[in-house]
Design an enzyme around this catalytic site. Structure first.
Site, PDB file in Angstrom:
ATOM      1  N   HIS A   1       0.877  -1.172   0.000  1.00 20.62           N
ATOM      2  CA  HIS A   1       0.000   0.000   0.000  1.00 20.62           C
ATOM      3  C   HIS A   1       0.919   1.228   0.000  1.00 20.62           C
ATOM      4  CE1 HIS A   1      -3.351  -2.679   0.760  1.00 20.62           C
ATOM      5  NE2 HIS A   1      -2.713  -3.187   1.809  1.00 20.62           N
TER       6      HIS A   1
ATOM      7  N   ARG B   1       7.860  -4.622   3.110  1.00 19.43           N
ATOM      8  CA  ARG B   1       6.652  -5.413   2.913  1.00 19.43           C
ATOM      9  C   ARG B   1       6.343  -5.356   1.418  1.00 19.43           C
ATOM     10  NH1 ARG B   1       0.901  -5.350   4.684  1.00 19.43           N
ATOM     11  NH2 ARG B   1       0.806  -3.102   4.361  1.00 19.43           N
TER      12      ARG B   1
ATOM     13  N   GLU C   1      -2.996 -13.127   7.882  1.00 22.30           N
ATOM     14  CA  GLU C   1      -4.028 -12.078   7.975  1.00 22.30           C
ATOM     15  C   GLU C   1      -5.347 -12.510   7.361  1.00 22.30           C
ATOM     16  OE1 GLU C   1      -2.493  -8.481   6.179  1.00 22.30           O
ATOM     17  OE2 GLU C   1      -1.543  -9.534   4.531  1.00 22.30           O
TER      18      GLU C   1
ATOM     19  N   ASP D   1      -6.455  -6.630   8.281  1.00 24.75           N
ATOM     20  CA  ASP D   1      -7.058  -7.628   7.386  1.00 24.75           C
ATOM     21  C   ASP D   1      -7.605  -8.816   8.176  1.00 24.75           C
ATOM     22  OD1 ASP D   1      -6.983  -6.671   4.708  1.00 24.75           O
ATOM     23  OD2 ASP D   1      -4.808  -6.779   4.792  1.00 24.75           O
TER      24      ASP D   1
END
Ligand code: 3PY
Ligand code: MG
Length: 257
Positions: free
Chosen positions: A46, A71, A150, A176
């Site tokens: 993101h 990530r 998640e 999540d």
């Protein structure tokens, strides 16, 4: 902590608190790295980072004397070895729901015999100061591969994922996970069922002798995770650091209503 002391600390049962960087820009990332966190995690899933900005960020973090985690975007195995080549010490892969996906992650991030990472770590060798022979001999230990748990399936397959050789640990994504555990009803990373999952993940990771890690939405959650035995915790995000800093400064100037 520099890259090698970061991963050694986490491997040896210590604790590292990471900043979370979503906004690209080497000067910004370096400023974050010069702050009080032990290390910085760059988010390619993101936020605004692409591969070029991530590589520049890893160098900026190294310039500040700290280690970088990245990530990845979803199942972005091509990027996985490239961020390691650029000098990332820790790679975090989102939505690892099955041992098959965990093995794909290992294949991309570990050299033989654990995986099938391709050779080309020029930048990583420059940043670590390791020669080719030493880098090849130590990279599988120096760099950590953390699989994100998640989803419901990820939680159900937790033991199988932790059992995959080359997976160094699991990293819980509580937002999540809260969506998954409520069947899409709520976003509540502080929910009781998420907390129960945190306890479970800590216990199973300890059983397998592997690392438990977490994205924490609050200082209280980070403290709870550390007390549960989590060894790598990222706390909040860079946009919150800015918002909190601005609010504190401006509130100190403005007269109270
Ligand atoms: C989550 O909480 O789902 C995350 O992925 C943390 O960034
Ligand atoms: Mg997530």
């Amino acid at each position: 902590m520099n890259a090698s002391s970061l991963t050694a600390t986490i491997r040896d049962g210590g604790f590292a608190l990471s900043a979370w960087n979503t906004m690209p820009g080497a000067a910004l990332v370096e400023a974050i790295a010069r702050g009080p966190f032990d290390c910085v995690t760059i988010d390619m899933q993101h936020g605004g980072h692409d591969l070029a900005s991530t590589a520049a960020a890893i160098s900026a973090i190294a310039l500040a004397g700290k280690g970088a985690a990245v990530r990845l975007a979803l199942h972005a195995w091509g990027d996985a070895s490239r961020v390691l080549d650029a000098g990332a010490a820790i790679v975090v892969a989102p939505m690892i729901d099955t041992p098959e996906l965990a093995r794909e992650f290992v294949a991309a991030t570990k050299y033989l015999p654990l995986g099938a990472r391709s050779w080309g770590p020029q930048r990583a060798m420059a940043l670590t100061g390791l020669d080719r022979t030493t880098y090849l001999a130590t990279a599988n230990r120096l760099c950590l591969s953390l699989a994100m748990i998640e989803t419901r399936e990820g939680l159900e397959r937790l033991d199988d994922i932790l059992a995959v050789d080359g997976i160094d640990g699991v990293f819980v994504g509580p937002s999540d996970l809260s969506i998954a555990l409520s069947d899409g009803e709520t976003l509540d990373p502080g929910a009781d069922e998420v907390d129960a999952a945190l306890v479970h993940v800590a216990a199973r990771a300890a059983h397998h002798g592997k690392i438990a890690a977490l994205f924490s939405v609050s200082p209280a959650m980070a403290i709870r995770a550390r007390d549960l035995g989590y060894r790598f915790v990222a706390l909040s995000t860079d946009s919150s650091y800015l918002a909190l800093g601005m609010a504190a400064l401006v509130d100190a100037v403005r007269p109270a209503d």
